[in-house]
Design a protein around this motif. Structure first.
Motif, PDB file in Angstrom:
ATOM      1  N   MET A 132       0.793  -1.242   0.125  1.00 40.94           N
ATOM      2  CA  MET A 132       0.015   0.074  -0.017  1.00 40.94           C
ATOM      3  C   MET A 132       0.947   1.160  -0.082  1.00 40.94           C
ATOM      4  SD  MET A 132      -3.087   0.768   2.368  1.00 40.94           S
ATOM      5  CE  MET A 132      -4.117   2.100   2.138  1.00 40.94           C
ATOM      6  N   HIS A 133       0.443   2.101  -0.784  1.00 41.20           N
ATOM      7  CA  HIS A 133       1.228   3.443  -1.065  1.00 41.20           C
ATOM      8  C   HIS A 133       0.598   4.496  -0.090  1.00 41.20           C
ATOM      9  CE1 HIS A 133       3.808   1.470  -3.902  1.00 41.20           C
ATOM     10  NE2 HIS A 133       2.513   1.160  -4.357  1.00 41.20           N
ATOM     11  N   THR A 134       1.216   5.595   0.482  1.00 40.78           N
ATOM     12  CA  THR A 134       0.687   6.691   1.079  1.00 40.78           C
ATOM     13  C   THR A 134       0.964   7.930   0.420  1.00 40.78           C
ATOM     14  OG1 THR A 134       0.395   5.202   3.160  1.00 40.78           O
ATOM     15  CG2 THR A 134       0.431   7.717   3.305  1.00 40.78           C
ATOM     16  N   HIS A 135       0.212   8.790   0.157  1.00 43.63           N
ATOM     17  CA  HIS A 135       0.579  10.211  -0.647  1.00 43.63           C
ATOM     18  C   HIS A 135       1.492  10.864   0.130  1.00 43.63           C
ATOM     19  CE1 HIS A 135      -0.306  13.438  -3.178  1.00 43.63           C
ATOM     20  NE2 HIS A 135      -0.926  14.171  -2.340  1.00 43.63           N
ATOM     21  N   HIS A 136       2.558  11.404  -0.379  1.00 42.95           N
ATOM     22  CA  HIS A 136       3.504  12.259  -0.270  1.00 42.95           C
ATOM     23  C   HIS A 136       4.310  11.639   1.038  1.00 42.95           C
ATOM     24  CE1 HIS A 136       2.069  15.900  -2.279  1.00 42.95           C
ATOM     25  NE2 HIS A 136       2.441  15.160  -2.900  1.00 42.95           N
ATOM     26  N   THR A 137       4.558  10.234   1.147  1.00 41.74           N
ATOM     27  CA  THR A 137       5.397   9.730   1.986  1.00 41.74           C
ATOM     28  C   THR A 137       6.810   9.103   1.178  1.00 41.74           C
ATOM     29  OG1 THR A 137       4.303   7.571   2.045  1.00 41.74           O
ATOM     30  CG2 THR A 137       3.639   8.999   3.578  1.00 41.74           C
ATOM     31  N   ILE A 138       7.846   8.892   2.209  1.00 37.22           N
ATOM     32  CA  ILE A 138       8.871   8.188   1.352  1.00 37.22           C
ATOM     33  C   ILE A 138       8.578   6.864   0.971  1.00 37.22           C
ATOM     34  CG2 ILE A 138      11.296   7.286   1.855  1.00 37.22           C
ATOM     35  CD1 ILE A 138      11.747   9.530   3.672  1.00 37.22           C
ATOM     36  N   ASP A 139       8.565   6.463  -0.116  1.00 41.26           N
ATOM     37  CA  ASP A 139       8.087   5.319  -0.620  1.00 41.26           C
ATOM     38  C   ASP A 139       8.896   4.327  -1.208  1.00 41.26           C
ATOM     39  OD1 ASP A 139       5.386   4.067  -1.400  1.00 41.26           O
ATOM     40  OD2 ASP A 139       6.335   4.006  -3.381  1.00 41.26           O
ATOM     41  N   TYR A 140      10.325   4.819  -1.717  1.00 41.89           N
ATOM     42  CA  TYR A 140      11.447   4.081  -2.377  1.00 41.89           C
ATOM     43  C   TYR A 140      12.489   4.766  -2.101  1.00 41.89           C
ATOM     44  CZ  TYR A 140      12.122   1.123  -6.667  1.00 41.89           C
ATOM     45  OH  TYR A 140      12.552   0.300  -7.626  1.00 41.89           O
ATOM     46  N   ILE A 141      13.658   3.814  -2.033  1.00 49.06           N
ATOM     47  CA  ILE A 141      14.938   4.550  -1.907  1.00 49.06           C
ATOM     48  C   ILE A 141      15.686   3.950  -3.104  1.00 49.06           C
ATOM     49  CG2 ILE A 141      17.098   4.812  -0.528  1.00 49.06           C
ATOM     50  CD1 ILE A 141      14.795   6.188   0.586  1.00 49.06           C
ATOM     51  N   GLU A 142      16.388   4.409  -3.810  1.00 49.45           N
ATOM     52  CA  GLU A 142      17.218   4.170  -5.024  1.00 49.45           C
ATOM     53  C   GLU A 142      18.674   4.460  -4.907  1.00 49.45           C
ATOM     54  OE1 GLU A 142      15.417   4.378  -9.255  1.00 49.45           O
ATOM     55  OE2 GLU A 142      16.749   5.995  -9.071  1.00 49.45           O
ATOM     56  N   PHE A 143      19.525   3.495  -5.286  1.00 46.62           N
ATOM     57  CA  PHE A 143      20.927   3.600  -4.925  1.00 46.62           C
ATOM     58  C   PHE A 143      21.746   3.865  -6.171  1.00 46.62           C
ATOM     59  CE2 PHE A 143      19.361   1.347  -1.100  1.00 46.62           C
ATOM     60  CZ  PHE A 143      20.136   2.011   0.056  1.00 46.62           C
ATOM     61  N   ALA A 144      22.602   4.649  -6.403  1.00 44.39           N
ATOM     62  CA  ALA A 144      23.464   4.503  -7.520  1.00 44.39           C
ATOM     63  C   ALA A 144      24.591   3.751  -7.198  1.00 44.39           C
ATOM     64  CB  ALA A 144      24.006   6.133  -7.532  1.00 44.39           C
ATOM     65  N   VAL A 145      24.996   2.751  -8.003  1.00 42.47           N
ATOM     66  CA  VAL A 145      25.926   1.983  -8.071  1.00 42.47           C
ATOM     67  C   VAL A 145      26.671   1.773  -9.369  1.00 42.47           C
ATOM     68  CG1 VAL A 145      24.545   0.285  -6.447  1.00 42.47           C
ATOM     69  CG2 VAL A 145      24.481   0.058  -8.842  1.00 42.47           C
ATOM     70  N   ARG A 146      28.297   1.539  -9.235  1.00 49.32           N
ATOM     71  CA  ARG A 146      28.960   1.556 -10.262  1.00 49.32           C
ATOM     72  C   ARG A 146      29.080   0.412 -10.963  1.00 49.32           C
ATOM     73  NH1 ARG A 146      32.073   3.791  -6.072  1.00 49.32           N
ATOM     74  NH2 ARG A 146      32.589   6.026  -6.535  1.00 49.32           N
ATOM     75  N   ASP A 147      28.574  -0.640 -10.278  1.00 50.13           N
ATOM     76  CA  ASP A 147      28.385  -2.191 -11.052  1.00 50.13           C
ATOM     77  C   ASP A 147      27.221  -2.756 -10.689  1.00 50.13           C
ATOM     78  OD1 ASP A 147      28.835  -5.000 -11.557  1.00 50.13           O
ATOM     79  OD2 ASP A 147      30.860  -4.647 -11.721  1.00 50.13           O
ATOM     80  N   LEU A 148      26.261  -3.013 -11.350  1.00 53.23           N
ATOM     81  CA  LEU A 148      24.969  -3.548 -10.967  1.00 53.23           C
ATOM     82  C   LEU A 148      25.014  -4.854 -10.615  1.00 53.23           C
ATOM     83  CD1 LEU A 148      22.065  -3.019 -10.541  1.00 53.23           C
ATOM     84  CD2 LEU A 148      21.595  -3.576 -13.111  1.00 53.23           C
ATOM     85  N   ASP A 149      25.883  -5.731 -11.198  1.00 53.62           N
ATOM     86  CA  ASP A 149      26.010  -7.139 -10.684  1.00 53.62           C
ATOM     87  C   ASP A 149      26.570  -7.278  -9.371  1.00 53.62           C
ATOM     88  OD1 ASP A 149      24.650  -8.209 -13.083  1.00 53.62           O
ATOM     89  OD2 ASP A 149      26.355  -8.443 -14.257  1.00 53.62           O
ATOM     90  N   GLU A 150      27.707  -6.460  -9.370  1.00 48.83           N
ATOM     91  CA  GLU A 150      28.559  -6.530  -7.980  1.00 48.83           C
ATOM     92  C   GLU A 150      27.530  -6.064  -6.858  1.00 48.83           C
ATOM     93  OE1 GLU A 150      31.331  -7.094  -5.072  1.00 48.83           O
ATOM     94  OE2 GLU A 150      30.861  -8.106  -7.076  1.00 48.83           O
ATOM     95  N   ALA A 151      26.692  -5.027  -7.067  1.00 51.53           N
ATOM     96  CA  ALA A 151      25.988  -4.670  -5.926  1.00 51.53           C
ATOM     97  C   ALA A 151      24.793  -5.557  -5.437  1.00 51.53           C
ATOM     98  CB  ALA A 151      25.165  -3.211  -6.575  1.00 51.53           C
ATOM     99  N   LYS A 152      24.280  -6.157  -6.667  1.00 54.99           N
ATOM    100  CA  LYS A 152      23.218  -7.214  -6.265  1.00 54.99           C
ATOM    101  C   LYS A 152      23.865  -8.292  -5.287  1.00 54.99           C
ATOM    102  CE  LYS A 152      21.088  -8.688 -10.111  1.00 54.99           C
ATOM    103  NZ  LYS A 152      20.801  -8.855 -11.280  1.00 54.99           N
ATOM    104  N   ARG A 153      25.250  -8.735  -5.848  1.00 55.86           N
ATOM    105  CA  ARG A 153      25.779  -9.820  -4.945  1.00 55.86           C
ATOM    106  C   ARG A 153      26.080  -9.271  -3.613  1.00 55.86           C
ATOM    107  NH1 ARG A 153      29.674 -10.385  -2.501  1.00 55.86           N
ATOM    108  NH2 ARG A 153      30.621  -8.588  -3.065  1.00 55.86           N
TER     109      ARG A 153
END
Length: 117
Positions: free
Chosen positions: A1-22
């Motif tokens: 469930m989502h709530t209007h104007h609340t923090i909903d999602y955090i996105e991380f910038a990564v140099r290497d997607l596969d390494e970050a997932k690992r």
């Protein structure tokens, strides 16, 4: 469930997607929704939905996760950000699952607002 104007999602910038997932899978047991070589969503515990994402970029800054707010009306939120003095740095765009825009607050912190398609 989502709530209007609340923090909903955090996105991380990564140099290497596969390494970050690992790393996050090994360190914390996170699992991911893969959207190709340019993005991976961090699954919510239990597998229903997402709590964040990993996006590859050359420009990774310390303390730079992207805070994403949820909106029930993206256009109204866009107008409110502009009216309050925010600077829109990415106009609304579509992505898998909806639309969003990015803005800078008066201290130049970048945030985003999203709404389902």
């Amino acid at each position: 469930m989502h709530t209007h104007h609340t923090i909903d999602y955090i996105e991380f910038a990564v140099r290497d997607l596969d390494e970050a997932k690992r790393f996050y899978a090994d360190a914390f047991g996170w699992s991911f929704n893969d959207y190709g070589p340019e993005y991976a969503g961090i699954r919510r515990p239990g597998g229903d939905g997402e709590v964040g994402g990993l996006r590859p970029t050359e420009d990774v800054r310390q303390g730079g996760p992207l805070v994403i707010l949820y909106s029930t009306d993206l256009e109204a939120s866009l107008d409110a950000v502009r009216s309050a003095g925010g600077t829109v740095v990415k106009e609304p765009f579509s992505f898998p699952g909806g639309r969003r825009f990015h803005f800078l607050d008066p201290s130049d912190n970048e945030l985003a607002v999203w709404s389902p398609a």
